[in-house]
Design a protein around this motif. Sequence first.
Motif, PDB file in Angstrom:
ATOM      1  N   MET A  10     -11.213  16.483  20.055  1.00 45.76           N
ATOM      2  CA  MET A  10     -11.500  15.658  18.876  1.00 45.76           C
ATOM      3  C   MET A  10     -10.218  15.164  18.225  1.00 45.76           C
ATOM      4  O   MET A  10     -10.132  14.012  17.788  1.00 45.76           O
ATOM      5  CB  MET A  10     -12.356  16.451  17.881  1.00 45.76           C
ATOM      6  N   SER A  57      -9.135  11.147  18.174  1.00 46.21           N
ATOM      7  CA  SER A  57      -8.993  10.496  16.880  1.00 46.21           C
ATOM      8  C   SER A  57      -7.978   9.362  16.942  1.00 46.21           C
ATOM      9  O   SER A  57      -7.959   8.478  16.078  1.00 46.21           O
ATOM     10  CB  SER A  57      -8.574  11.510  15.805  1.00 46.21           C
ATOM     11  N   PHE A  98     -12.449  13.201  13.463  1.00 46.30           N
ATOM     12  CA  PHE A  98     -12.764  12.472  14.690  1.00 46.30           C
ATOM     13  C   PHE A  98     -13.755  11.343  14.428  1.00 46.30           C
ATOM     14  O   PHE A  98     -13.552  10.198  14.851  1.00 46.30           O
ATOM     15  CB  PHE A  98     -13.332  13.442  15.728  1.00 46.30           C
TER      16      PHE A  98
END
Length: 212
Positions: free
Chosen positions: A28, A32, A115
């Motif tokens: 995550m 991002s 995220f």
Amino acid sequence: MQNHSSIENHRIMSMEKEKRNTILNASMSEFSKGFKMASTDLIAQKAGISKGLLFHYFGTKRDLYLFILDYALETVMNEYKSLLYSDEKDLLERIWQISLLKKDLCGQYPDIFEFLTASYYQISEQPNDFALRYMELKKELYRLLYDNIDEDLLKENINKVMASNIIRWTLEGLSQKMTHEKKSFKQMSKEFDTYLEETKSYLNLLRELLYR
């Protein structure tokens, strides 16, 4: 979006929980940056595993991204469902409780919300699946939000459909105001109390205008 069973039955779920969460959080964090910018080499490095093991569990970078996306959305949706399946039938109170819950969830699942926030702002750079899954989640959330509400709380002569639309448009406007500046998750978290105060003011006004 994958259903609950497909996530629970994924081979990664058989891994020891702490190690699995390390991989999911590393993924995550890296995604991002955006799907194209994310590096599976860095994900493996951050998770302390080999790249071969990462692909053993997920097959491709895209498969990893889609699992992470579904995992994040399902985690959030399950929390919302727990609240919306309660006995509360006042729509405005439901909206307020969801607003409070979102603040709590941001603290409980910072990696997930970082995220999802970053992915939302980079929606044009993500696989098409993100926009589809996001719209599915939004549609399901509104369905639950408006399910089994007490319309008798509205003023007697008011058009219930129009009143419902006014409430929804206000809610969407507040959400867009919070996100249109493309602030980072950390910036948004710092301003969440201000957002809650503004939300409460609008809900109080709607209650005064539309409720008995």
